[in-house]
Scaffold this active site. Structure first.
Site, PDB file in Angstrom:
ATOM      1  N   ASP A  46       2.409  20.323 -50.930  1.00  0.00           N
ATOM      2  CA  ASP A  46       2.399  21.544 -51.445  1.00  0.00           C
ATOM      3  C   ASP A  46       1.460  22.487 -50.718  1.00  0.00           C
ATOM      4  O   ASP A  46       0.114  22.132 -51.572  1.00  0.00           O
ATOM      5  CB  ASP A  46       2.599  21.734 -52.829  1.00  0.00           C
ATOM      6  CG  ASP A  46       2.757  23.043 -53.647  1.00  0.00           C
ATOM      7  OD1 ASP A  46       2.978  24.134 -52.635  1.00  0.00           O
ATOM      8  OD2 ASP A  46       2.968  23.210 -54.631  1.00  0.00           O
ATOM      9  N   TYR A  63       8.142  34.673 -35.428  1.00  0.00           N
ATOM     10  CA  TYR A  63       9.125  35.274 -35.143  1.00  0.00           C
ATOM     11  C   TYR A  63       8.922  36.618 -34.573  1.00  0.00           C
ATOM     12  O   TYR A  63       7.789  37.213 -35.050  1.00  0.00           O
ATOM     13  CB  TYR A  63       9.979  35.280 -36.682  1.00  0.00           C
ATOM     14  CG  TYR A  63      11.228  36.110 -36.568  1.00  0.00           C
ATOM     15  CD1 TYR A  63      12.258  35.870 -35.768  1.00  0.00           C
ATOM     16  CD2 TYR A  63      11.559  37.096 -37.376  1.00  0.00           C
ATOM     17  CE1 TYR A  63      13.333  36.474 -35.432  1.00  0.00           C
ATOM     18  CE2 TYR A  63      12.679  38.001 -37.376  1.00  0.00           C
ATOM     19  CZ  TYR A  63      13.789  37.586 -36.317  1.00  0.00           C
ATOM     20  OH  TYR A  63      14.910  38.400 -36.101  1.00  0.00           O
ATOM     21  N   TYR A  84      13.112  42.154 -43.146  1.00  0.00           N
ATOM     22  CA  TYR A  84      12.039  40.960 -42.874  1.00  0.00           C
ATOM     23  C   TYR A  84      10.964  41.418 -43.736  1.00  0.00           C
ATOM     24  O   TYR A  84      10.105  40.463 -44.157  1.00  0.00           O
ATOM     25  CB  TYR A  84      11.961  40.607 -41.393  1.00  0.00           C
ATOM     26  CG  TYR A  84      11.429  39.351 -41.354  1.00  0.00           C
ATOM     27  CD1 TYR A  84      12.226  38.073 -41.627  1.00  0.00           C
ATOM     28  CD2 TYR A  84      10.167  39.061 -40.572  1.00  0.00           C
ATOM     29  CE1 TYR A  84      11.635  36.967 -41.259  1.00  0.00           C
ATOM     30  CE2 TYR A  84       9.945  37.828 -40.320  1.00  0.00           C
ATOM     31  CZ  TYR A  84      10.363  36.813 -40.753  1.00  0.00           C
ATOM     32  OH  TYR A  84       9.956  35.424 -40.457  1.00  0.00           O
ATOM     33  N   THR A 134      19.343  28.783 -40.406  1.00  0.00           N
ATOM     34  CA  THR A 134      18.728  27.537 -41.356  1.00  0.00           C
ATOM     35  C   THR A 134      18.897  27.907 -42.785  1.00  0.00           C
ATOM     36  O   THR A 134      19.403  29.280 -43.112  1.00  0.00           O
ATOM     37  CB  THR A 134      17.369  27.708 -40.817  1.00  0.00           C
ATOM     38  OG1 THR A 134      16.771  28.922 -41.125  1.00  0.00           O
ATOM     39  CG2 THR A 134      17.255  27.333 -39.279  1.00  0.00           C
TER      40      THR A 134
END
Length: 262
Positions: A64, A146, A156, A194
């Site tokens: 994590d 990206y 985004y 995805t």
């Protein structure tokens, strides 16, 4: 023998067989790499363990990245199986859902900004810190970015800023770790359907526009990204570091799609 034979690579972010991390793991395994994997929580553990078996691995560790303790523990546990290894894939990103919808200025919150940068960008640095004592000379670290890091992408929002931070971290980390022979790069992938992408509003329209505009007139696949990742983590890419490699079918080089005839 593949060009990753003898390499040991840790892969994060594997959530489904549509994940970019899955494509990377597949390509790396095909090129001879020995792989280890991480999972975020108990819900994902069985799924990741099944994928690990598919790739011939029994090393599956909890991670994590929101906590330093978890990051440190992950690499400490990995060192019990691999005293040294050759790099990791950072395929981790997150922002609260309310930060990825509509007007950025109105949607932005201090907490949303913090979380996006912490999980999506700082975690790459934190993982490098924890992994550093266990990395072989000539190791390679790779993250996923990206185009939103360079341009304003509708919906985004705060992730544009987080990815820009991640790309800057890639360059600074490359300069810092280069004296130890460790390379650091990022792949700026085109949009892929995805689980993570499903949280972005109007993603289907984004894919359609991408396909019409990209130089190759197609979307990219997890195999495209996986093959590039395998290369960048191999000795074939020994002279490449601090780079943001666009694997986007040429979308980032175009200004507009075909105009057609008047």
């Amino acid at each position: 023998m593949g060009f990753l034979t003898g390499k040991r690579i840790l892969v994060t972010g594997l959530a489904s067989n549509r994940s970019i991390a899955y494509g990377i793991a597949k390509s790396m395994k095909e090129q001879g790499a020995e792989l280890a994997f991480t999972y975020l929580n108990d819900k994902l553990q069985p799924r990741v363990e099944e994928f690990a078996k598919e790739f011939g691995s029994d090393i599956v560790l909890p991670l994590d990245v929101a906590t330093d303790e978890s990051i440190q523990n992950c690499f400490a546990e990995l060192s019990k199986r691999w005293d040294k290894f050759d790099g990791f894939i950072h395929a981790i990103a997150f922002a609260p859902g309310d930060q990825l919808d509509g007007d950025y200025v109105n949607a932005a919150t201090r907490e949303g900004y913090r979380i996006a940068h912490d999980i999506s960008a700082y975690s790459f640095v934190a993982m490098a810190q924890a992994a550093r004592p266990y990395l072989n000379p000539n190791a390679a670290l790779l993250t996923l970015s990206y185009l939103g890091a360079e341009r304003a992408i509708p919906n985004y929002n705060v992730m544009c800023l987080a990815k820009a931070s991640l790309e800057a971290a890639t360059r600074v980390m490359a300069a810092d770790l280069g004296k130890e022979g460790i390379r650091v790069n990022a792949i700026s992938a085109g949009p892929i359907r995805t689980l993570a992408a499903s949280g972005i509003k109007n993603f289907k329209k984004m894919l359609s526009t991408f396909e019409k505009t990209a130089a190759l007139r197609r979307t990219v696949t997890i195999e495209d990204v996986g093959n590039s990742a395998a290369f960048l983590c191999s000795d074939l890419a020994s002279g490449i570091t601090g780079e943001i490699v666009h694997v986007d079918a040429g979308f980032s080089i175009t200004a507009m799609g075909e105009l057609g005839e008047e």
